[in-house]
Design a protein around this motif. Structure first.
Motif, PDB file in Angstrom:
ATOM      1  N   ILE A   6      30.808 -53.649 -56.942  1.00 21.17           N
ATOM      2  CA  ILE A   6      31.077 -52.218 -57.156  1.00 21.17           C
ATOM      3  C   ILE A   6      32.396 -51.793 -56.520  1.00 21.17           C
ATOM      4  O   ILE A   6      33.243 -51.151 -57.162  1.00 21.17           O
ATOM      5  CB  ILE A   6      29.922 -51.358 -56.598  1.00 21.17           C
ATOM      6  CG1 ILE A   6      28.618 -51.675 -57.333  1.00 21.17           C
ATOM      7  CG2 ILE A   6      30.260 -49.869 -56.713  1.00 21.17           C
ATOM      8  CD1 ILE A   6      28.647 -51.419 -58.821  1.00 21.17           C
ATOM      9  N   PHE A   7      32.596 -52.157 -55.260  1.00 21.35           N
ATOM     10  CA  PHE A   7      33.753 -51.643 -54.504  1.00 21.35           C
ATOM     11  C   PHE A   7      34.950 -52.594 -54.492  1.00 21.35           C
ATOM     12  O   PHE A   7      36.034 -52.193 -54.090  1.00 21.35           O
ATOM     13  CB  PHE A   7      33.325 -51.315 -53.069  1.00 21.35           C
ATOM     14  CG  PHE A   7      32.333 -50.193 -52.989  1.00 21.35           C
ATOM     15  CD1 PHE A   7      32.734 -48.881 -53.187  1.00 21.35           C
ATOM     16  CD2 PHE A   7      30.991 -50.449 -52.724  1.00 21.35           C
ATOM     17  CE1 PHE A   7      31.815 -47.833 -53.120  1.00 21.35           C
ATOM     18  CE2 PHE A   7      30.073 -49.414 -52.650  1.00 21.35           C
ATOM     19  CZ  PHE A   7      30.487 -48.097 -52.850  1.00 21.35           C
ATOM     20  N   LYS A   8      34.719 -53.847 -54.913  1.00 19.79           N
ATOM     21  CA  LYS A   8      35.818 -54.826 -54.997  1.00 19.79           C
ATOM     22  C   LYS A   8      36.638 -54.899 -53.700  1.00 19.79           C
ATOM     23  O   LYS A   8      37.863 -54.758 -53.706  1.00 19.79           O
ATOM     24  CB  LYS A   8      36.730 -54.506 -56.180  1.00 19.79           C
ATOM     25  CG  LYS A   8      36.034 -54.595 -57.530  1.00 19.79           C
ATOM     26  CD  LYS A   8      36.990 -54.248 -58.659  1.00 19.79           C
ATOM     27  CE  LYS A   8      36.330 -54.482 -60.006  1.00 19.79           C
ATOM     28  NZ  LYS A   8      35.127 -53.657 -60.238  1.00 19.79           N
ATOM     29  N   PHE A   9      35.949 -55.093 -52.582  1.00 22.70           N
ATOM     30  CA  PHE A   9      36.634 -55.210 -51.289  1.00 22.70           C
ATOM     31  C   PHE A   9      37.648 -56.355 -51.349  1.00 22.70           C
ATOM     32  O   PHE A   9      37.317 -57.470 -51.740  1.00 22.70           O
ATOM     33  CB  PHE A   9      35.628 -55.491 -50.168  1.00 22.70           C
ATOM     34  CG  PHE A   9      34.552 -54.454 -50.033  1.00 22.70           C
ATOM     35  CD1 PHE A   9      34.861 -53.147 -49.684  1.00 22.70           C
ATOM     36  CD2 PHE A   9      33.221 -54.789 -50.258  1.00 22.70           C
ATOM     37  CE1 PHE A   9      33.865 -52.190 -49.555  1.00 22.70           C
ATOM     38  CE2 PHE A   9      32.214 -53.846 -50.123  1.00 22.70           C
ATOM     39  CZ  PHE A   9      32.544 -52.539 -49.783  1.00 22.70           C
ATOM     40  N   LYS A  10      38.866 -56.085 -50.951  1.00 23.87           N
ATOM     41  CA  LYS A  10      39.933 -57.085 -51.042  1.00 23.87           C
ATOM     42  C   LYS A  10      39.736 -58.253 -50.074  1.00 23.87           C
ATOM     43  O   LYS A  10      40.318 -59.321 -50.261  1.00 23.87           O
ATOM     44  CB  LYS A  10      41.286 -56.439 -50.790  1.00 23.87           C
ATOM     45  CG  LYS A  10      41.438 -55.840 -49.391  1.00 23.87           C
ATOM     46  CD  LYS A  10      42.805 -55.185 -49.219  1.00 23.87           C
ATOM     47  CE  LYS A  10      42.974 -54.606 -47.817  1.00 23.87           C
ATOM     48  NZ  LYS A  10      44.311 -53.962 -47.651  1.00 23.87           N
ATOM     49  N   TYR A  11      38.930 -58.066 -49.061  1.00 21.99           N
ATOM     50  CA  TYR A  11      38.772 -59.077 -48.012  1.00 21.99           C
ATOM     51  C   TYR A  11      38.036 -60.324 -48.508  1.00 21.99           C
ATOM     52  O   TYR A  11      38.170 -61.392 -47.918  1.00 21.99           O
ATOM     53  CB  TYR A  11      38.034 -58.483 -46.810  1.00 21.99           C
ATOM     54  CG  TYR A  11      38.565 -57.123 -46.444  1.00 21.99           C
ATOM     55  CD1 TYR A  11      39.839 -56.978 -45.908  1.00 21.99           C
ATOM     56  CD2 TYR A  11      37.812 -55.976 -46.687  1.00 21.99           C
ATOM     57  CE1 TYR A  11      40.342 -55.720 -45.605  1.00 21.99           C
ATOM     58  CE2 TYR A  11      38.309 -54.718 -46.379  1.00 21.99           C
ATOM     59  CZ  TYR A  11      39.569 -54.594 -45.848  1.00 21.99           C
ATOM     60  OH  TYR A  11      40.069 -53.345 -45.557  1.00 21.99           O
ATOM     61  N   ALA A  12      37.281 -60.196 -49.605  1.00 19.03           N
ATOM     62  CA  ALA A  12      36.512 -61.333 -50.114  1.00 19.03           C
ATOM     63  C   ALA A  12      37.415 -62.470 -50.569  1.00 19.03           C
ATOM     64  O   ALA A  12      37.039 -63.648 -50.474  1.00 19.03           O
ATOM     65  CB  ALA A  12      35.615 -60.884 -51.265  1.00 19.03           C
TER      66      ALA A  12
END
Length: 231
Positions: free
Chosen positions: A150-156
């Motif tokens: 959903i949020f597409k966190f860049k840290y992944a």
């Protein structure tokens, strides 16, 4: 043998902690307030889970390897585990990020991998709702992957790669706790509440539990670091 678990905690933490003050890594330790806040915030959730599962006899602790101090049925060593092991693990992630900034997954690969992990963990959780540790560990991991979608966190893009390296010491530490190098396990599990598949001597569930704990800390740390830096 009573110092087995506490020495495992201390030595897992000691080397990363010493290197935290190395000149090139001072950029990391300067955010100590956000970092320890993240560990405490996320750690409290997992400690509450730990306490509940201990009271429900999902797992237990062998007094032979403990110094004997317990709080809410958890040995002191287990409380320290949720402070010291996350510190050491997250330090590895940020060290890799600092010294090797280039390797990272593409946005598309990250999304595909996240979607696969979500589907896999969700299916395992719902098909094993009768096994509380399996259901909760895979269920929480599935929720984390859903939030990532959903949020597409860049840290992944980097943490997925870092976790491969983090998993190496985690494997040895957790196997030390589950009987790989001792006559009997420090932490023992109720076989009715787990799948029964093991990585070495540790239940498969522990790997997903570990990822959720550590990636949760990274997300909270990055949020707090940005929030407090902007004030």
């Amino acid at each position: 043998m009573n110092y087995y678990y506490i020495l495992l905690d201390v030595f897992s933490f000691l080397i990363p902690f010493i290197f935290s003050f190395e000149k090139k890594m001072l950029y990391f330790i300067q955010y100590w307030k956000a970092f320890f806040s993240a560990i405490i915030i996320v750690g409290l959730f997992f400690l509450a889970w730990d306490v509940y599962f201990t009271y429900q006899n999902v797992w237990g602790f062998n007094d032979q390897y403990l110094i004997g101090i317990r709080i809410l049925k958890l040995p002191l060593e287990e409380w320290l585990f949720f402070l010291l092991i996350p510190y050491a693990s997250i330090f590895i992630h940020y060290s890799l990020l600092y010294f090797f900034p280039i390797p990272q997954l593409s946005k598309k690969v990250t999304q595909i991998l996240t979607s696969f992990l979500f589907g896999f963990s969700f299916l395992i959780a719902v098909s094993n709702s009768d096994k509380i540790y399996t259901f909760c560990s895979f269920g929480l991991f599935a929720l984390l992957m859903f939030l990532q979608i959903i949020f597409k966190f860049k840290y992944a893009k980097r943490f997925y790669l870092s976790f491969i390296i983090i998993y190496i010491p985690f494997f040895f530490v957790n196997n030390a706790l589950t009987g790989a190098y001792s006559e009997s396990p420090v932490v023992y599990y109720n076989s009715a509440e787990i799948l029964g598949y093991r990585v070495g001597t540790m239940p498969l569930e522990d790997s997903f539990y570990c990822f959720s704990l550590l990636y949760g800390i990274v997300l909270v740390f990055e949020y707090l670091k940005k929030k407090w830096n902007n004030n």
